[in-house]
Scaffold this active site. Structure first.
Site, PDB file in Angstrom:
ATOM      1  N   ARG A 220     -12.770   2.546  -7.294  1.00  0.00           N
ATOM      2  CA  ARG A 220     -11.707   1.966  -6.470  1.00  0.00           C
ATOM      3  C   ARG A 220     -12.177   2.017  -5.023  1.00  0.00           C
ATOM      4  NH1 ARG A 220      -6.326   5.053  -8.060  1.00  0.00           N
ATOM      5  NH2 ARG A 220      -5.385   3.674  -6.498  1.00  0.00           N
ATOM      6  N   HIS A 221     -11.536   1.224  -4.173  1.00  0.00           N
ATOM      7  CA  HIS A 221     -11.782   1.285  -2.734  1.00  0.00           C
ATOM      8  C   HIS A 221     -11.461   2.692  -2.226  1.00  0.00           C
ATOM      9  CE1 HIS A 221      -7.439   1.369  -2.560  1.00  0.00           C
ATOM     10  NE2 HIS A 221      -7.463   0.406  -3.479  1.00  0.00           N
ATOM     11  N   ASN A 227      -2.023   3.613   0.348  1.00  0.00           N
ATOM     12  CA  ASN A 227      -2.131   4.728  -0.613  1.00  0.00           C
ATOM     13  C   ASN A 227      -1.490   5.974  -0.021  1.00  0.00           C
ATOM     14  OD1 ASN A 227      -5.442   3.683  -1.607  1.00  0.00           O
ATOM     15  ND2 ASN A 227      -3.546   3.441  -2.761  1.00  0.00           N
ATOM     16  N   ARG A 270      -9.291  -3.536   1.833  1.00  0.00           N
ATOM     17  CA  ARG A 270      -9.685  -2.171   1.479  1.00  0.00           C
ATOM     18  C   ARG A 270     -10.967  -2.118   0.645  1.00  0.00           C
ATOM     19  NH1 ARG A 270      -4.838  -3.748  -0.832  1.00  0.00           N
ATOM     20  NH2 ARG A 270      -4.327  -3.242  -2.997  1.00  0.00           N
ATOM     21  N   GLU A 290      -6.053  -6.913  -6.636  1.00  0.00           N
ATOM     22  CA  GLU A 290      -5.182  -6.006  -7.396  1.00  0.00           C
ATOM     23  C   GLU A 290      -4.048  -6.770  -8.080  1.00  0.00           C
ATOM     24  OE1 GLU A 290      -4.866  -3.857  -9.217  1.00  0.00           O
ATOM     25  OE2 GLU A 290      -4.212  -1.931  -8.419  1.00  0.00           O
ATOM     26  N   HIS A 356      -9.746  -2.249  -7.644  1.00  0.00           N
ATOM     27  CA  HIS A 356      -8.417  -1.647  -7.527  1.00  0.00           C
ATOM     28  C   HIS A 356      -8.031  -1.026  -8.866  1.00  0.00           C
ATOM     29  CE1 HIS A 356      -7.772  -3.988  -3.803  1.00  0.00           C
ATOM     30  NE2 HIS A 356      -8.546  -4.857  -4.418  1.00  0.00           N
TER      31      HIS A 356
HETATM   32  O1  F6P Z   1      -1.089   2.314  -5.980  1.00  0.00           O
HETATM   33  C1  F6P Z   1      -2.272   1.617  -5.899  1.00  0.00           C
HETATM   34  C2  F6P Z   1      -2.269   0.395  -6.804  1.00  0.00           C
HETATM   35  O2  F6P Z   1      -3.542  -0.197  -6.733  1.00  0.00           O
HETATM   36  C3  F6P Z   1      -1.188  -0.646  -6.481  1.00  0.00           C
HETATM   37  O3  F6P Z   1      -1.547  -1.587  -5.505  1.00  0.00           O
HETATM   38  C4  F6P Z   1      -0.938  -1.266  -7.840  1.00  0.00           C
HETATM   39  O4  F6P Z   1       0.287  -1.940  -7.909  1.00  0.00           O
HETATM   40  C5  F6P Z   1      -1.008  -0.043  -8.724  1.00  0.00           C
HETATM   41  O5  F6P Z   1      -2.011   0.780  -8.178  1.00  0.00           O
HETATM   42  C6  F6P Z   1      -1.356  -0.333 -10.161  1.00  0.00           C
HETATM   43  O6  F6P Z   1      -1.133   0.822 -10.931  1.00  0.00           O
HETATM   44  P1  F6P Z   1       0.140   0.911 -11.910  1.00  0.00           P
HETATM   45  O7  F6P Z   1      -0.014  -0.259 -12.827  1.00  0.00           O
HETATM   46  O8  F6P Z   1       0.005   2.234 -12.584  1.00  0.00           O
HETATM   47  O9  F6P Z   1       1.392   0.787 -11.093  1.00  0.00           O
END
Ligand code: F6P
Length: 416
Positions: A220-221, A227, A270, A290, A356
């Site tokens: 990941r970044h 975050n 990012r 993402e 991401h």
């Molecule tokens: O929180 C970081 C992130 O990359 C968000 O931008 C994204 O919505 C999420 O993680 C994805 O993870 P999950 O599907 O568990 O919410």
């Protein structure tokens, strides 16, 4: 004409040590990842299970009547199981055996067609003796068939086994229906009556396969400002700790991967900022952006749970299929990652993907052959590199945690 409503059976064809199992498993992995219930039926495993793994090469001699009958029995047992799998909810099956005579293929095809299946032969032909020899030494001489047998003896026996199959081998002909011939590990592909979207995708996928070993690195970044705040989505820059990670990553990449690495990022700040410290050319893919959280973009999980409890619960109930209003689901992410997978397969150099959480989970599920509905729960913490090294039929994984520790190392923080 290929009928898209009929279930599919890919029937492998080819001499031993022509990469049939490799191709069969790859096709299965790709189709399962896309959401089709797919399974490989490997006749060699049935033979080992029912008749024991140690069989002298003469067992495979077409003039050996008892051997022929025993091999036919195990082939039919695997075929029966395959037909049951498709009858009981499977979508696509791959029948992995030599199927090296017209007679055997006619039998398999007749049984499949009786069960209402569409049959596509996938024939692997290899005319390059060096490639065959490499495969024999790397995989066959180490297979369970030769456990405890000295390598040279195993290689000699296996060559004899190939010769027996060769003596009876008949290539697939145009009168045998739909087929793909893969010649010399994809240098040439011959297609016959390949029609419809799905088969075209599979052929496109096969075009990109190669057997050169190389690793894929996923990270990941570095930690972003969002975050730190626990906000999802957005396009925020890196935090202080995130910039620190970018520097550490650059050092590790130089040391462990070397300069001949292909670096991919998304189009979001990012990931691009994380790649900058590497000082290498990068490719920014929109397909690697993402998961689109739609109307929830920029919110924290707590805000979603409080303000939109129904959405929050719907996601908890089925995280894989749940689509954010005006956004995406994990299932959508997998669909848009298909071109990335094709490029990943085609690339012969090591690839470093700076991505991401959701997108890397989907790539990881493909690489590690995990069922798609497990992918929303794969742990891919911040500031961790995953080194994935494809092996003959699978993939090895190594995780390297790097400093500094982010505020939210797991990256879940009360997410559904
Ligand atoms: O929180 C970081 C992130 O990359 C968000 O931008 C994204 O919505 C999420 O993680 C994805 O993870 P999950 O599907 O568990 O919410």
């Amino acid at each position: 004409m290929a009928d898209s409503t009929r279930k599919l059976a890919f029937v492998m064809v080819g001499l031993p040590a022509r990469g049939k199992t490799f191709i069969a498993r790859k096709i299965a992995r790709y189709l399962s990842w896309l959401g089709h219930r797919t399974m490989v039926f490997n006749v060699g495993s049935y033979r080992r299970e029912r008749l024991g793994s140690r069989q002298h090469h003469s067992f495979f001699d077409p003039r050996n009547d008892a051997g022929q009958a025993a091999r036919r029995d195990v082939a039919l047992a695997a075929l029966d199981d395959m037909l049951s799998f498709l009858r009981e909810g499977g979508d696509i099956a791959i029948y992995d055996a030599t199927n090296n005579t017209r007679e055997r293929r006619a039998l398999v095809r007749a049984r499949c067609e009786e069960a209402g299946l569409e049959v596509v032969f996938v024939e692997s032909i290899c005319n390059d003796p060096a490639l065959v020899e490499e495969n024999i030494r790397a995989n066959k001489a180490r297979s369970p068939d030769y456990e405890g047998v000295p390598e040279e003896e195993a290689v000699r026996d296996f060559r004899m086994r190939i010769a027996h199959y060769e003596s009876a081998y008949e290539e697939v002909g145009e009168d045998e229906g739909h087929f793909v011939k893969i010649i010399d590990v994809g240098r040439t592909l011959v297609l016959h009556r390949i029609e419809g979207y799905l088969l075209a995708r599979v052929v496109h996928y096969l075009l990109n396969l190669h057997v050169q070993p190389r690793s894929v690195w996923l990270t990941r970044h570095g930690e972003s400002e969002f975050n730190v705040l626990g906000r999802i989505g957005g396009d925020s820059p890196l935090s202080e700790a995130g910039r620190g990670y970018a520097r550490t990553l650059a050092g590790v990449a130089r040391e462990r991967i070397g300069p001949d690495v292909v670096v991919w990022t998304s189009t979001l700040r990012r990931t691009i900022e994380t790649a900058e410290a590497l000082g290498l050319p990068t490719r920014a893919w929109r397909a690697l952006d993402e998961i689109d959280a739609g109307v929830c973009d920029g919110m924290t999980y707590e805000e979603i749970a409080d303000g939109m409890p129904q959405e929050y619960e719907a996601r908890q109930a089925d995280k894989f299929r749940y689509r954010y209003p005006r956004g995406e689901s994990y299932q959508d992410v997998i669909q848009r990652l298909e071109p990335v997978i094709f490029e990943l397969e085609r690339e012969r150099r090591p690839v470093l993907v700076i991505g991401h959480q959701a997108v890397l989970r989907a790539l990881y599920a493909y690489m590690m052959d995990r069922p798609p509905n497990e992918c929303p729960y794969v742990s891919i913490p911040l500031h961790t590199i995953l080194e994935l090294e494809p092996t003959a039929y699978g993939c090895d994984e190594r995780r390297i945690d790097l400093p500094p520790t982010p505020v939210d190392p797991e990256g879940f923080r009360q997410g559904p």
